[in-house]
Design a protein around this motif. Structure first.
Motif, PDB file in Angstrom:
ATOM      1  N   GLY A  97     -28.650 -19.757  26.955  1.00 30.19           N
ATOM      2  CA  GLY A  97     -29.943 -19.999  27.043  1.00 30.19           C
ATOM      3  C   GLY A  97     -30.252 -21.664  26.796  1.00 30.19           C
ATOM      4  O   GLY A  97     -31.159 -22.154  27.100  1.00 30.19           O
ATOM      5  N   HIS A  98     -28.883 -22.364  26.882  1.00 29.05           N
ATOM      6  CA  HIS A  98     -29.184 -23.744  26.845  1.00 29.05           C
ATOM      7  C   HIS A  98     -29.163 -24.527  28.273  1.00 29.05           C
ATOM      8  O   HIS A  98     -28.689 -23.647  29.051  1.00 29.05           O
ATOM      9  N   THR A  99     -29.827 -25.327  28.270  1.00 29.15           N
ATOM     10  CA  THR A  99     -29.491 -26.110  29.806  1.00 29.15           C
ATOM     11  C   THR A  99     -28.234 -26.633  29.843  1.00 29.15           C
ATOM     12  O   THR A  99     -27.728 -26.888  28.935  1.00 29.15           O
ATOM     13  N   PRO A 100     -28.016 -26.828  31.397  1.00 30.34           N
ATOM     14  CA  PRO A 100     -26.780 -27.512  31.498  1.00 30.34           C
ATOM     15  C   PRO A 100     -26.681 -28.943  30.811  1.00 30.34           C
ATOM     16  O   PRO A 100     -25.594 -29.469  30.545  1.00 30.34           O
ATOM     17  N   GLU A 101     -27.574 -29.674  30.746  1.00 24.89           N
ATOM     18  CA  GLU A 101     -27.711 -30.848  30.189  1.00 24.89           C
ATOM     19  C   GLU A 101     -27.401 -30.675  28.616  1.00 24.89           C
ATOM     20  O   GLU A 101     -26.584 -31.444  28.181  1.00 24.89           O
ATOM     21  N   GLN A 104     -23.563 -29.970  28.421  1.00 24.45           N
ATOM     22  CA  GLN A 104     -22.879 -30.955  28.513  1.00 24.45           C
ATOM     23  C   GLN A 104     -22.724 -32.157  27.458  1.00 24.45           C
ATOM     24  O   GLN A 104     -21.953 -32.714  26.856  1.00 24.45           O
ATOM     25  N   GLU A 105     -24.227 -32.363  26.814  1.00 22.93           N
ATOM     26  CA  GLU A 105     -24.177 -32.876  25.447  1.00 22.93           C
ATOM     27  C   GLU A 105     -23.310 -32.414  24.290  1.00 22.93           C
ATOM     28  O   GLU A 105     -22.617 -33.175  23.697  1.00 22.93           O
ATOM     29  N   ASN A 106     -23.596 -31.062  24.120  1.00 24.32           N
ATOM     30  CA  ASN A 106     -22.683 -30.468  23.183  1.00 24.32           C
ATOM     31  C   ASN A 106     -21.337 -30.651  23.540  1.00 24.32           C
ATOM     32  O   ASN A 106     -20.537 -31.080  22.570  1.00 24.32           O
ATOM     33  N   TYR A 107     -20.852 -30.682  24.625  1.00 21.62           N
ATOM     34  CA  TYR A 107     -19.458 -30.904  25.199  1.00 21.62           C
ATOM     35  C   TYR A 107     -19.092 -32.279  24.879  1.00 21.62           C
ATOM     36  O   TYR A 107     -17.758 -32.529  23.864  1.00 21.62           O
ATOM     37  N   ARG A 108     -19.845 -33.211  25.281  1.00 22.36           N
ATOM     38  CA  ARG A 108     -19.700 -34.542  24.934  1.00 22.36           C
ATOM     39  C   ARG A 108     -19.509 -35.011  23.445  1.00 22.36           C
ATOM     40  O   ARG A 108     -18.478 -35.447  23.004  1.00 22.36           O
TER      41      ARG A 108
END
Length: 182
Positions: A97-101, A104-108
């Motif tokens: 349910g998270h946006t791709p952005e 990506q922020e979580n991964y970063r």
């Protein structure tokens, strides 16, 4: 899908694995793939099983190319007694349910957390002072850890990081991550 030139036994093999192959992204209507299947039909089932077993590591960007490679080079599955099944998860299983952005922020943030916690900055001196070998000053805060634990893809990584760094003072419980009292 028309495999009219194939032996009926080989067509049955393709039909048996058709749903699994399509779920992995294989396009059975691809003309090049059809030609390879015709040319390497003698090796069809073990190659398909080995390909599916290989895909259990994760979804492939070009699955047709890997299936062609499996057929050409005669890949054999490692576990012939238990034919491979589809991987437990596919890309659609990870929809949080998270946006791709946001993902990506979580991964970063996870990468930054692991990089700063596991690899202290190196000094150009020849000798490392003893206090630089400890990670006490680089402990991630509980809020950041809770955010990473909420993401099913990032959760195993943060759990691994917590178990590898007992000096952070966190423990994983059925209710989430809790701080240890010293």
């Amino acid at each position: 899908m028309d495999f009219l030139e194939l032996d009926p036994g080989h067509v049955d093999i393709i039909l048996q694995y058709q749903a699994e192959l399509e779920k992995l992204g294989v396009k059975l209507n691809d003309e090049h793939l059809k030609q390879i299947i015709y040319n390497y039909a003698h090796n069809l089932e073990p190659s398909i099983q080995a390909f599916i077993e290989y895909c259990a590591k994760g979804l492939l960007e070009k699955p047709n190319d890997y299936l062609i490679k499996a057929l050409r080079y005669g890949w054999k599955p490692r576990n012939i007694a238990n034919p491979p099944k589809l991987p437990l998860f596919t890309a659609s299983d990870f929809d949080t349910g998270h946006t791709p952005e946001q993902r990506q922020e979580n991964y970063r943030r996870l990468c930054d957390l692991v990089k700063h916690s596991c690899h202290p900055s190196k000094t150009p001196t020849r000798f490392k002072p003893w206090h630089r070998l400890r990670l006490y000053g680089q402990r991630p805060d509980l809020t950041t850890i809770a955010q990473f634990m909420a993401d099913p893809i990032l959760r195993p990584e943060i759990e691994r990081a917590i178990s590898q760094h007992p000096e952070w003072g966190y423990q994983i419980t059925p209710n989430g991550v809790q701080e240890l009292e010293f």
